[in-house]
Scaffold this active site. Structure first.
Site, short mmCIF file in Angstrom:
data_model
loop_
_atom_site.label_atom_id
_atom_site.label_comp_id
_atom_site.label_asym_id
_atom_site.label_seq_id
_atom_site.Cartn_x
_atom_site.Cartn_y
_atom_site.Cartn_z
N THR A 197 -16.29 11.91 4.44
CA THR A 197 -14.93 12.12 5.08
C THR A 197 -14.74 13.31 5.11
OG1 THR A 197 -14.16 9.96 3.94
CG2 THR A 197 -12.55 11.56 4.67
N ARG A 225 -14.65 -3.44 6.62
CA ARG A 225 -13.84 -3.01 5.44
C ARG A 225 -13.17 -1.57 6.06
NH1 ARG A 225 -13.97 2.36 2.97
NH2 ARG A 225 -13.13 2.36 0.87
N GLY A 227 -10.86 1.86 4.75
CA GLY A 227 -10.32 2.58 3.60
C GLY A 227 -9.06 3.11 4.05
N ASP A 228 -8.74 4.26 3.18
CA ASP A 228 -7.39 4.95 3.36
C ASP A 228 -7.44 5.92 4.72
OD1 ASP A 228 -9.49 6.48 1.99
OD2 ASP A 228 -7.81 8.23 1.72
N THR A 248 -9.21 11.93 -0.03
CA THR A 248 -10.80 11.47 0.02
C THR A 248 -11.16 10.76 -1.11
OG1 THR A 248 -13.02 12.29 0.48
CG2 THR A 248 -11.76 13.59 -0.99
N GLY A 249 -12.23 9.94 -1.11
CA GLY A 249 -12.71 9.41 -2.26
C GLY A 249 -12.60 7.82 -2.06
N GLY A 251 -11.15 4.87 -1.31
CA GLY A 251 -10.08 4.70 -0.25
C GLY A 251 -8.98 3.46 -0.64
C1 SD4 Z 1 -12.96 5.52 2.42
N1 SD4 Z 1 -11.59 7.57 1.71
O1 SD4 Z 1 -13.50 5.03 3.43
C2 SD4 Z 1 -12.99 7.12 2.50
C3 SD4 Z 1 -14.40 7.63 1.71
C4 SD4 Z 1 -14.37 9.08 1.45
O2 SD4 Z 1 -15.65 10.67 0.92
O3 SD4 Z 1 -13.51 9.83 1.46
N2 SD4 Z 1 -15.60 9.63 0.92
O4 SD4 Z 1 -12.47 5.06 1.24
#
Ligand code: SD4
Length: 337
Positions: A197, A225, A227-228, A248-249, A251
């Site tokens: 991301t 799926r 995410g955020d 990020t991370g 989600g």
């Molecule tokens: C998610 N937040 O799809 C994103 C993934 C992400 O570094 O940030 N990856 O959940």
């Protein structure tokens, strides 16, 4: 008032003067400014800065900025990124401007620049979000080309590797801060990215804020799926009175607390960007308990003074900050566990 006077003075000097002005002193607003997540943020900030430094709009900057990352094959964002567990790359993105206009696309396939499609959703439709084949149909109608469905070389290898165990397990997002240099984005020691991301927030010379977020989502995710990242309030939020934040991370855990919106609301209560990000991370840790050590979430934020900050759950998250021609640098995110 002081700021306005200074901007008018700059106007008479010519806008290129902005490139040298950057930041003045603590009591004054630092603008323009752009910050973004992870090591690719350096290249993305550079593109955004090229717009901001000549008085361009933050909205254009955050779109053009993350398009650099979306374009880079063999990177972690965009069509070159890791596929879902069925082998398809599906992209999510959103964008938001200073007037609370926002647009988003999710589960979008075979389109190179989801952030630009998100902007078209914002500008050309009465809606905020389009998903899946509907989003793709809209993109094609707007003139975006349909790209090949083929995986990039690096994604193909990563997918083949993943298929061996087919383990459905979110990977903790980290970068190798140890090898961090100002202009060399980080990778892990094995040369791989393990994040997917880029989130970017910016304030332009007029003091207007915008943000963007774009992702291929968690690698080898379940098909369908989300995410955020494409969700306004979770992966991105902008309030032109207060500030802007992006995430990020993992989600799912950002969505659980409406993360980016929470960060902006905490800044509204008077917290600095860094402390607002920290509080949001603490909220996630409180919910997750001991399992917080198995995930990563990072937030970054700016406020109307041009102050910036970031925080994450665990070591290995970093972000790029740019506010002058010669000021585009990485900052390791502070972490809690
Ligand atoms: C998610 N937040 O799809 C994103 C993934 C992400 O570094 O940030 N990856 O959940």
């Amino acid at each position: 008032m002081l700021e306005r006077r200074r901007f008018l003075q700059l106007g008479t000097l010519g806008l290129s003067a902005l490139s040298f002005s950057g930041f003045k002193s603590n009591s004054e607003t630092r603008k323009p400014i752009v910050i973004s997540t992870w090591g690719e943020g350096i290249a993305a900030n550079k593109a955004a800065w090229n717009i901001l430094r000549v008085g361009g709009r933050a909205l254009d900057a955050v779109e053009q900025g993350v398009m650099v990352t979306e374009s880079s094959l063999n990177c972690c964002v965009g069509l070159g990124a890791n596929p879902d567990r069925d082998g398809y790359v599906t992209l999510d993105s959103c964008i938001m401007d200073e007037n609370a206009n926002c647009g988003s696309v999710a589960f979008l396939e075979r389109i190179k620049h989801p952030v630009s499609v998100a902007r078209r959703v914002m500008e050309k439709t009465p809606h905020v979000m389009l998903v899946g084949s509907g989003a793709q149909q809209f993109a094609l109608a707007q003139g975006f080309p349909l790209e090949s469905a083929e995986l990039s070389e690096s994604a193909k290898k990563a997918y083949e590797n993943w298929l061996i165990k087919s383990e459905y397990k979110p990977v903790i997002n980290i970068e190798n801060s140890k090898n961090q240099t100002a202009f060399a984005p980080n990778k892990l020691e094995n040369g791989k990215w393990n994040h997917d991301t880029i989130g970017m927030v910016a304030m332009d010379a007029n003091g207007n804020l915008s943000g963007s977020c774009t992702t291929s989502g968690m690698g080898f995710k379940m098909r369908g799926r989300l995410g955020d990242s494409p969700i306004i309030g979770a992966g991105l939020f902008v309030d032109n009175e207060i500030g802007a934040a992006t995430a990020t991370g993992q989600g799912e855990d950002v969505i659980r607390i409406c993360g980016s919106h929470l960060v902006v609301e905490l800044m509204r209560q008077g917290l600095s960007p860094e402390n607002a990000c920290k509080k949001a991370v603490e909220r996630i840790i409180k919910i997750k308990g001991t399992s917080a050590k198995d995930i990563q979430v990072g937030f970054i934020a700016i406020n109307k003074k041009g102050e910036y900050g970031g925080y994450c759950i665990q070591k290995g998250f970093d972000f790029a900050v740019c506010y002058a021609d010669d000021k585009n640098f990485m900052i390791p995110g502070k972490f809690l566990i």
